[in-house]
Design an enzyme around this catalytic site. Structure first.
Site, PDB file in Angstrom:
ATOM      1  N   HIS A  99       0.736  -0.801  -0.023  1.00 49.58           N
ATOM      2  CA  HIS A  99      -0.472  -0.036   0.005  1.00 49.58           C
ATOM      3  C   HIS A  99       0.748   1.090   0.146  1.00 49.58           C
ATOM      4  O   HIS A  99       0.587   2.664  -0.171  1.00 49.58           O
ATOM      5  CB  HIS A  99      -1.229   0.078   0.881  1.00 49.58           C
ATOM      6  CG  HIS A  99      -2.590   0.445   0.215  1.00 49.58           C
ATOM      7  ND1 HIS A  99      -3.992   0.532   1.594  1.00 49.58           N
ATOM      8  CD2 HIS A  99      -2.925   1.401   0.172  1.00 49.58           C
ATOM      9  CE1 HIS A  99      -4.362   1.294   1.110  1.00 49.58           C
ATOM     10  NE2 HIS A  99      -3.961   1.954   0.082  1.00 49.58           N
ATOM     11  N   ASP A 122      -9.926  -0.362   3.760  1.00 42.60           N
ATOM     12  CA  ASP A 122      -8.854  -1.356   4.038  1.00 42.60           C
ATOM     13  C   ASP A 122      -8.879  -1.786   6.063  1.00 42.60           C
ATOM     14  O   ASP A 122      -9.514  -0.743   6.385  1.00 42.60           O
ATOM     15  CB  ASP A 122      -7.488  -0.325   4.717  1.00 42.60           C
ATOM     16  CG  ASP A 122      -6.173  -1.093   4.045  1.00 42.60           C
ATOM     17  OD1 ASP A 122      -5.988  -1.572   5.474  1.00 42.60           O
ATOM     18  OD2 ASP A 122      -5.418   0.253   3.913  1.00 42.60           O
ATOM     19  N   HIS A 124      -6.654  -1.258   7.763  1.00 49.04           N
ATOM     20  CA  HIS A 124      -6.341  -0.556   8.226  1.00 49.04           C
ATOM     21  C   HIS A 124      -6.195   1.231   8.224  1.00 49.04           C
ATOM     22  O   HIS A 124      -7.144   1.188   7.266  1.00 49.04           O
ATOM     23  CB  HIS A 124      -4.747  -1.030   8.633  1.00 49.04           C
ATOM     24  CG  HIS A 124      -4.129  -2.477   8.311  1.00 49.04           C
ATOM     25  ND1 HIS A 124      -4.484  -2.844   7.624  1.00 49.04           N
ATOM     26  CD2 HIS A 124      -3.974  -3.033   9.775  1.00 49.04           C
ATOM     27  CE1 HIS A 124      -3.670  -4.474   7.778  1.00 49.04           C
ATOM     28  NE2 HIS A 124      -3.247  -4.492   9.238  1.00 49.04           N
ATOM     29  N   ASP A 126      -3.890   3.505   8.248  1.00 51.93           N
ATOM     30  CA  ASP A 126      -2.179   3.681   7.532  1.00 51.93           C
ATOM     31  C   ASP A 126      -1.833   5.247   7.269  1.00 51.93           C
ATOM     32  O   ASP A 126      -1.370   5.968   6.622  1.00 51.93           O
ATOM     33  CB  ASP A 126      -2.181   3.541   5.811  1.00 51.93           C
ATOM     34  CG  ASP A 126      -2.572   2.095   5.523  1.00 51.93           C
ATOM     35  OD1 ASP A 126      -1.969   1.186   6.583  1.00 51.93           O
ATOM     36  OD2 ASP A 126      -3.084   1.552   4.304  1.00 51.93           O
ATOM     37  N   HIS A 139       4.540   1.147   3.772  1.00 55.52           N
ATOM     38  CA  HIS A 139       3.075   0.280   4.090  1.00 55.52           C
ATOM     39  C   HIS A 139       1.923   0.906   5.215  1.00 55.52           C
ATOM     40  O   HIS A 139       0.837   1.309   4.762  1.00 55.52           O
ATOM     41  CB  HIS A 139       2.641  -0.729   3.145  1.00 55.52           C
ATOM     42  CG  HIS A 139       2.960  -1.383   4.583  1.00 55.52           C
ATOM     43  ND1 HIS A 139       2.123  -2.947   3.897  1.00 55.52           N
ATOM     44  CD2 HIS A 139       2.913  -1.790   5.783  1.00 55.52           C
ATOM     45  CE1 HIS A 139       1.972  -3.555   5.415  1.00 55.52           C
ATOM     46  NE2 HIS A 139       2.530  -3.316   6.467  1.00 55.52           N
ATOM     47  N   ASP A 226      -7.950  -2.359  -0.126  1.00 54.93           N
ATOM     48  CA  ASP A 226      -6.388  -2.670   0.042  1.00 54.93           C
ATOM     49  C   ASP A 226      -7.358  -4.239   0.086  1.00 54.93           C
ATOM     50  O   ASP A 226      -8.870  -4.017   1.041  1.00 54.93           O
ATOM     51  CB  ASP A 226      -5.650  -2.639   1.500  1.00 54.93           C
ATOM     52  CG  ASP A 226      -4.640  -3.264   1.943  1.00 54.93           C
ATOM     53  OD1 ASP A 226      -4.950  -4.707   1.782  1.00 54.93           O
ATOM     54  OD2 ASP A 226      -3.756  -2.706   2.874  1.00 54.93           O
ATOM     55  N   ASP A 228      -7.180  -6.327   2.010  1.00 50.13           N
ATOM     56  CA  ASP A 228      -6.716  -6.923   3.405  1.00 50.13           C
ATOM     57  C   ASP A 228      -8.272  -6.273   5.059  1.00 50.13           C
ATOM     58  O   ASP A 228      -8.154  -6.931   5.473  1.00 50.13           O
ATOM     59  CB  ASP A 228      -5.678  -6.488   4.444  1.00 50.13           C
ATOM     60  CG  ASP A 228      -5.271  -5.278   4.974  1.00 50.13           C
ATOM     61  OD1 ASP A 228      -6.017  -4.763   4.974  1.00 50.13           O
ATOM     62  OD2 ASP A 228      -4.395  -4.989   4.528  1.00 50.13           O
ATOM     63  N   GLU A 271      -2.393  -5.004  -2.255  1.00 49.74           N
ATOM     64  CA  GLU A 271      -1.425  -5.577  -1.304  1.00 49.74           C
ATOM     65  C   GLU A 271      -2.116  -7.059  -1.711  1.00 49.74           C
ATOM     66  O   GLU A 271      -2.309  -8.345  -0.585  1.00 49.74           O
ATOM     67  CB  GLU A 271      -2.210  -5.584   0.185  1.00 49.74           C
ATOM     68  CG  GLU A 271      -1.678  -4.529   0.819  1.00 49.74           C
ATOM     69  CD  GLU A 271       0.255  -4.204   1.384  1.00 49.74           C
ATOM     70  OE1 GLU A 271      -0.013  -5.589   1.868  1.00 49.74           O
ATOM     71  OE2 GLU A 271       0.279  -3.173   1.939  1.00 49.74           O
TER      72      GLU A 271
END
Length: 299
Positions: A99, A122, A124, A126, A139, A226, A228, A271
């Site tokens: 990412h 996402d 996360h 980030d 990332h 992303d 994930d 990702e």
């Protein structure tokens, strides 16, 4: 949405420490990303991959910024490429890679909008910086860098900062945030739909609110997806999986609603790690979501 697409891959695995995500662009191409778009009716050119220096665990004198020089070099090349795509009147679709590539994508896109909106799909945030990162992995920093927070070499990719304003960002699917990221979100009033909100409101309501919000604040919207963000059951081939994520069907619904809105002006899918995957399942999920995002219909 523009009918002409330009696809560019970024075989980057330097923003984190699990090898294999550099093969993500190839995996998505193998899953027929280009053909999927052509079948919907788009004219598609594949520009190949941005060159990425193949080093790893290089701190370059920056103990909290692993591979800083190589990442900023690739990000600058990507920014120039995306800028060129948009100048030609084409839609940029970027395939990652980890990412950290979003630093370059947003640097290229933001040159063309006064109030660029960003949907950060996402697990996360980030939103770490070199001062807050627990890992040194870049990332975990691209959204912060794009907002103008962090190391000068990251925030200045493309020659300007910030690329996006906090009030023009919507994070969807968050379920793993560091304390510093939570603090930054609260300080700057960034709009976040955690899994709690998705469970409680439902994906339809989350997307209705997101679309309405960005229509008011933005003159273009970039989707940074992303894999994930999805639950590991549906997208196992990612480097930082987090249980309890967005489902496959919820993700299709989100993409379908974005397609209907006509808001999206650029996108990236990141990702995908084939080494950690199951028979290219995650790349196939990514390509299926591209289909929904770009208007694919069952009937």
């Amino acid at each position: 949405m523009r009918r002409k697409f330009s696809v560019v891959g970024v075989p980057m695995d330097l923003g984190q420490m699990r090898r294999g995500v550099d093969m993500g662009p190839s995996a998505m191409r193998y899953a027929d990303a280009v053909k999927r778009l052509e079948n919907i009716g788009y004219e598609v050119e594949d520009l190949g991959d941005i060159p990425v220096d193949q080093i790893n665990d290089e701190l370059n004198g920056q103990p909290t910024l692993r591979n800083l020089k190589a990442i900023t070099k690739a990000a600058s090349s990507l920014a120039d490429c995306v800028d060129s795509i948009i100048k030609k009147g084409r839609f940029p679709l970027v395939l990652g890679g980890d990412h950290s590539i979003a630093i370059g994508t947003l640097a290229g896109v933001a040159k063309h909008f006064q109030n660029l909106g960003v949907i950060w799909y996402d697990a996360h945030g980030d939103l770490n910086t070199d001062e807050t990162t627990p890992s040194g992995n870049i990332h975990g920093m691209p959204l912060a860098a794009s907002l103008g927070f962090g190391h000068p070499e990251l925030i200045d990719v493309g020659g300007f900062h910030p690329k996006v304003k906090p009030e023009n960002v919507v994070i969807i699917g968050a379920r793993d945030l560091d304390q510093a990221e939570r603090d930054l979100i609260k300080k700057h009033s960034i709009k976040v739909y955690t899994m709690h909100e998705i469970d409680r409101l439902g994906m339809t309501k989350v997307m209705e609110e997101t679309i309405a919000y960005l229509k008011e604040t933005s003159d273009g919207v970039h989707l940074s997806l992303d894999l994930d963000g999805l639950d590991p059951h549906d997208a196992p081939g990612v480097g930082t999986p987090v249980l309890g994520g967005i489902s496959y069907r919820e993700s299709h619904l989100a993409m379908e609603m974005l397609a209907e809105s006509g808001l999206i002006t650029s996108a990236e899918f990141v990702e995908v790690n084939p080494i950690l995957d199951e028979k290219n399942k995650t790349a196939e999920v990514a390509v299926a979501l591209m289909g929904s995002l770009f208007g694919e219909k069952l009937l």
